[in-house]
Design a protein around this motif. Sequence first.
Motif, PDB file in Angstrom:
ATOM      1  N   PRO A   1       0.831  -1.210   0.000  1.00  0.00           N
ATOM      2  CA  PRO A   1       0.000   0.000   0.000  1.00  0.00           C
ATOM      3  C   PRO A   1       0.867   1.264   0.000  1.00  0.00           C
ATOM      4  O   PRO A   1       1.734   1.443   0.857  1.00  0.00           O
ATOM      5  CB  PRO A   1      -0.791  -0.120   1.307  1.00  0.00           C
ATOM      6  N   PHE A   2       0.654   2.133  -0.972  1.00  0.00           N
ATOM      7  CA  PHE A   2       1.292   3.445  -0.971  1.00  0.00           C
ATOM      8  C   PHE A   2       0.341   4.427  -1.653  1.00  0.00           C
ATOM      9  O   PHE A   2      -0.500   4.054  -2.467  1.00  0.00           O
ATOM     10  CB  PHE A   2       2.667   3.423  -1.644  1.00  0.00           C
ATOM     11  N   ARG A   3       0.493   5.684  -1.345  1.00  0.00           N
ATOM     12  CA  ARG A   3      -0.521   6.691  -1.657  1.00  0.00           C
ATOM     13  C   ARG A   3      -0.745   6.842  -3.161  1.00  0.00           C
ATOM     14  O   ARG A   3      -1.880   7.008  -3.608  1.00  0.00           O
ATOM     15  CB  ARG A   3      -0.122   8.030  -1.032  1.00  0.00           C
ATOM     16  N   THR A   4       0.306   6.826  -3.945  1.00  0.00           N
ATOM     17  CA  THR A   4       0.181   7.113  -5.381  1.00  0.00           C
ATOM     18  C   THR A   4       0.093   5.827  -6.210  1.00  0.00           C
ATOM     19  O   THR A   4       0.369   5.856  -7.401  1.00  0.00           O
ATOM     20  CB  THR A   4       1.381   7.946  -5.853  1.00  0.00           C
ATOM     21  N   ARG A   5      -0.285   4.719  -5.606  1.00  0.00           N
ATOM     22  CA  ARG A   5      -0.319   3.442  -6.323  1.00  0.00           C
ATOM     23  C   ARG A   5      -1.265   3.494  -7.523  1.00  0.00           C
ATOM     24  O   ARG A   5      -0.922   3.061  -8.620  1.00  0.00           O
ATOM     25  CB  ARG A   5      -0.730   2.320  -5.374  1.00  0.00           C
ATOM     26  N   GLY A   6      -2.474   4.020  -7.316  1.00  0.00           N
ATOM     27  CA  GLY A   6      -3.448   4.068  -8.403  1.00  0.00           C
ATOM     28  C   GLY A   6      -2.994   4.931  -9.560  1.00  0.00           C
ATOM     29  O   GLY A   6      -3.210   4.587 -10.733  1.00  0.00           O
TER      30      GLY A   6
ATOM     31  N   TYR B   1      -0.119   3.166 -11.451  1.00  0.00           N
ATOM     32  CA  TYR B   1      -0.646   2.023 -12.199  1.00  0.00           C
ATOM     33  C   TYR B   1      -1.399   2.488 -13.444  1.00  0.00           C
ATOM     34  O   TYR B   1      -1.266   1.886 -14.525  1.00  0.00           O
ATOM     35  CB  TYR B   1      -1.571   1.207 -11.296  1.00  0.00           C
ATOM     36  N   LEU B   2      -2.151   3.555 -13.322  1.00  0.00           N
ATOM     37  CA  LEU B   2      -2.883   4.098 -14.464  1.00  0.00           C
ATOM     38  C   LEU B   2      -1.921   4.603 -15.538  1.00  0.00           C
ATOM     39  O   LEU B   2      -2.152   4.392 -16.748  1.00  0.00           O
ATOM     40  CB  LEU B   2      -3.800   5.227 -14.008  1.00  0.00           C
ATOM     41  N   VAL B   3      -0.840   5.257 -15.120  1.00  0.00           N
ATOM     42  CA  VAL B   3       0.144   5.764 -16.079  1.00  0.00           C
ATOM     43  C   VAL B   3       0.812   4.607 -16.822  1.00  0.00           C
ATOM     44  O   VAL B   3       1.000   4.652 -18.052  1.00  0.00           O
ATOM     45  CB  VAL B   3       1.195   6.625 -15.351  1.00  0.00           C
ATOM     46  N   ILE B   4       1.165   3.541 -16.088  1.00  0.00           N
ATOM     47  CA  ILE B   4       1.831   2.401 -16.717  1.00  0.00           C
ATOM     48  C   ILE B   4       0.904   1.688 -17.697  1.00  0.00           C
ATOM     49  O   ILE B   4       1.279   1.379 -18.835  1.00  0.00           O
ATOM     50  CB  ILE B   4       2.339   1.428 -15.638  1.00  0.00           C
ATOM     51  N   VAL B   5      -0.326   1.438 -17.268  1.00  0.00           N
ATOM     52  CA  VAL B   5      -1.271   0.737 -18.136  1.00  0.00           C
ATOM     53  C   VAL B   5      -1.622   1.572 -19.359  1.00  0.00           C
ATOM     54  O   VAL B   5      -1.860   1.028 -20.448  1.00  0.00           O
ATOM     55  CB  VAL B   5      -2.548   0.370 -17.342  1.00  0.00           C
ATOM     56  N   SER B   6      -1.623   2.891 -19.229  1.00  0.00           N
ATOM     57  CA  SER B   6      -1.937   3.754 -20.369  1.00  0.00           C
ATOM     58  C   SER B   6      -0.893   3.632 -21.477  1.00  0.00           C
ATOM     59  O   SER B   6      -1.146   4.051 -22.613  1.00  0.00           O
ATOM     60  CB  SER B   6      -2.048   5.209 -19.921  1.00  0.00           C
ATOM     61  N   GLY B   7       0.266   3.050 -21.151  1.00  0.00           N
ATOM     62  CA  GLY B   7       1.268   2.809 -22.184  1.00  0.00           C
ATOM     63  C   GLY B   7       0.787   1.866 -23.267  1.00  0.00           C
ATOM     64  O   GLY B   7       1.322   1.856 -24.379  1.00  0.00           O
TER      65      GLY B   7
END
Length: 270
Positions: free
Chosen positions: A95-100, A103-109
């Motif tokens: 768990p970390f604050r900016t996880r979502g 993850y969204l930035v990586i998947v948007s690749g």
Amino acid sequence: MNKILLNLIAIVLALLFIFPLIWMLLVSLKPDGVSVYSLADWVNWSDLNIDNYVKVVRDSHILRWTWNSFVIGVLTSVISILISSLAAFAFSKLPFRTRGIFYLVIVSGLLIPTEAILIPLYETSLHLELIDNMWAIILPGLTNPIGILLLKQFMDGVPKDYIEAAQIDGSRNFRLWWSICLPLTRSAMVSVGIFFFILSWNNFLWPYLSITSEENMILSAGLPTFLSNNTMSLNLIMTASAIAAIPTIIVFILLQRHIVQGVSMSGVKG
């Protein structure tokens, strides 16, 4: 009765899929100029020989291309699995604050087509002196986010009780990844590794642009060059295609159990 019918349908579909492979192999073993167009040609095995294979190997760098493709595919698969599994573990279990957001930035690749980054990718590789080097193919292949996306789904299925019990025993994050998540998602990682290997094996556009010498080409980029010089010989075309297909067929046969398990599982149920 239903089971017998389903088995018959499966057999018919399997034969339909394997028919082109059998035809390709038979044509590649026929003398130059002799093809397989009728049933009589199929059953006539008296003229089968490996002369076409000898000619293709002698007149091209196909064995070198195959070896280059194999080395690049294995390195890309192993490194990609390592990076993807670590990232998937972090997104799934830490768990970390900016996880979502991350993850969204990586998947948007996944939305960015390869053609859109060819020019900056080539300029970067040229600046780093990676042109005509296998690392020019391997390093960009490590940025595919599909491995993170798939492995995270499997690691989400790892029971939290396992993680909490290990943390109580004093296990740190790396130990949790190595001792719990990796063994429980082994089949998924093999499936993802095979996916990366086949993706690397079939990669054409970027290797074609980044590799300039013929001996350093991979199979997918070097094969069209050979085929363009032998467009009038169907037998040689099928021979070269068979050599290109055989390694991936062997990989699938050896690892098909893991592929089926990886596809059928949606995660580890607790």
